[in-house]
Write a protein that holds these residues in place. Structure first.
Motif, short mmCIF file in Angstrom:
data_model
loop_
_atom_site.label_atom_id
_atom_site.label_comp_id
_atom_site.label_asym_id
_atom_site.label_seq_id
_atom_site.Cartn_x
_atom_site.Cartn_y
_atom_site.Cartn_z
N HIS A 193 0.84 -1.20 0.00
CA HIS A 193 0.00 0.00 0.00
C HIS A 193 0.87 1.24 0.00
O HIS A 193 2.07 1.16 0.29
CB HIS A 193 -0.98 0.01 1.19
N VAL A 195 0.85 5.29 1.39
CA VAL A 195 0.14 6.11 2.37
C VAL A 195 0.31 7.59 2.06
O VAL A 195 1.43 8.06 1.84
CB VAL A 195 0.69 5.82 3.79
N HIS A 276 4.65 7.10 3.00
CA HIS A 276 5.48 5.90 2.84
C HIS A 276 4.89 4.93 1.84
O HIS A 276 3.70 4.91 1.58
CB HIS A 276 5.78 5.23 4.18
N GLU A 278 4.73 0.94 1.24
CA GLU A 278 4.94 -0.29 2.01
C GLU A 278 5.19 -1.41 1.01
O GLU A 278 4.38 -1.67 0.14
CB GLU A 278 3.71 -0.59 2.86
N GLU A 355 8.21 1.14 4.31
CA GLU A 355 7.88 0.15 5.32
C GLU A 355 8.05 -1.21 4.66
O GLU A 355 7.64 -1.42 3.52
CB GLU A 355 6.43 0.33 5.78
FE FE2 Z 1 2.14 1.09 6.06
#
Ligand code: FE2
Length: 387
Positions: A193, A195, A276, A278, A355
């Motif tokens: 994902h 963000v 971020h 991920e 992440e």
């Molecule tokens: Fe995350």
């Protein structure tokens, strides 16, 4: 029903305070996946070296003076399904220069892979999206690509990429990037994902944008009660497309005794933007230890985090001592568990980070780790004098 949708539906049964049923997700915008993420950076050549060395990306394609471009260069890096494009302008004025001047290095484009880029543009602009790029066809000896684009939060855009009639490496105009420097991949597989951080009170509007304009559904909502430490807070809602391949959590700052990490981001990024990305791995211990060896800095949590770990998450396959050594965090939901870790910001401004996540059944976002992670960010904020 696809497995992904079933998994996402199950998340509703956990107590994350879902406000919108997933079945409301409409499919006027079928998305096949993330096509590429483009960063505007001050020095693409050196950034490319960093992402190859530190993250294990591979040289894929290149466009610049040697391919006939006059005003910019772009390096395309690849690792499994993840494509990263790093672009730097060659002149002194222009929209890419403005972007870098204002935001520092950051994500400009989250490109989405579609069957039909014309329809994607029509369906989203007719629902209120502001056009960034009208449908545009580019071709070379490998076929043709259609792209179109819309604006989202801040100066960030989504580009829809239709590549069903294209056999080339990336896009027309790019050539293969041959390099004698090819560090091993680090096991990064795909983007789980991405963000976005938005300003005070703007989360609701951007979730509505993804709902109304892109047919996404809200799958999770975290209030500031869920995401607060003694000092700072934020709020977050997770929007997902119909097949669950694209998930965009949206964060906004919340009031606390001290400055929210989201506010710090907005202060330094000079507005909303991608906080971020991920990325998923099948073996987080190997990935994180290899990344550490190559210089990536991760957040750390106190060793006490591991004291009651097994009571909190139950049986896990990994050796707790090894997780502790690499400071990897674990959380469990009804479907399984996940292992995760945040890097420190990868740019000089305290803005963009990555992440790393390994999912072992769990489809959630590690709410059990939020406090530990956000206290770790607070320590960094404290060191920067921005708490
Ligand atoms: Fe995350």
């Amino acid at each position: 029903m696809s497995a992904e949708i079933k998994n996402l539906k199950n998340i509703q049964n956990t107590n994350y305070g879902l406000e919108k049923l997933f079945s409301e997700a409409e499919d006027f915008l079928p998305l096949l996946g993330t096509d590429y993420v483009e960063l505007y950076v001050g020095n693409a050549k050196q950034s490319a070296h960093f992402y190859k060395t530190a993250f294990g990306f591979q040289s894929e394609a290149y466009a610049g003076l040697e391919t006939g471009l006059k005003d910019r260069v772009s390096y395309v890096l690849k690792q499994d399904k993840i494509r990263l494009v790093l672009t730097t302008p060659l002149g002194e004025h222009g929209p890419i220069n403005d972007h870098i001047n204002k935001h520092g290095d950051g994500v400009k484009v989250i490109a989405l892979w579609v069957e039909d880029a014309r329809s994607a543009w029509e369906e989203t602009t007719k629902r209120g999206a502001v056009s960034f790029m009208e449908p545009y066809t580019e071709s070379d000896e490998n076929g043709e690509i259609v792209r179109s684009g819309i604006h989202t939060y801040g100066d960030t855009v989504h580009i829809f990429v239709e590549r069903k009639n294209y056999k080339g490496l990336f896009l027309p105009g790019y050539r293969k990037w041959e390099s004698h420097y090819n560090p091993e991949p680090m096991g990064l597989k795909f983007i789980d994902h991405m963000v976005g951080n938005v300003g005070w009170g703007e989360m609701k509007d951007w979730c509505e944008f993804y709902g109304k304009v892109m047919g996404f559904a809200q799958i999770i909502s975290f209030t500031d009660d869920d995401i607060s430490t003694e000092f700072t807070a934020l709020m977050s809602k997770v929007m997902s497309n119909g097949n669950g391949r694209i998930k965009f959590p949206i964060n906004e700052p919340a009031k606390g005794k001290k400055k929210s990490q989201i506010e710090e981001y907005i202060d330094f990024y000079k507005g909303p933007g991608v906080q971020h990305s991920e990325v998923a791995t099948d073996n987080i211990v190997e990935t994180v230890s290899a990344m550490r060896d190559r210089g990536v800095e991760f957040l750390y949590v106190p060793e006490t985090y591991y004291d009651d770990l097994l009571e909190r998450v139950g049986e896990i396959d990994e050796d707790v001592e090894i997780l502790k050594k690499h400071v990897i965090l674990i959380d469990r939901d009804e479907e399984g568990y996940l292992l995760q870790l945040f890097t420190k910001p990868v740019v000089d401004r305290p803005t963009m980070f990555f992440e790393i996540i390994q999912r072992k059944g769990a489809q959630s976002f590690g709410v059990g780790n939020f406090k530990a992670l956000f206290e770790a960010i607070e320590r960094e904020q404290g060191n920067r004098g921005t708490l």
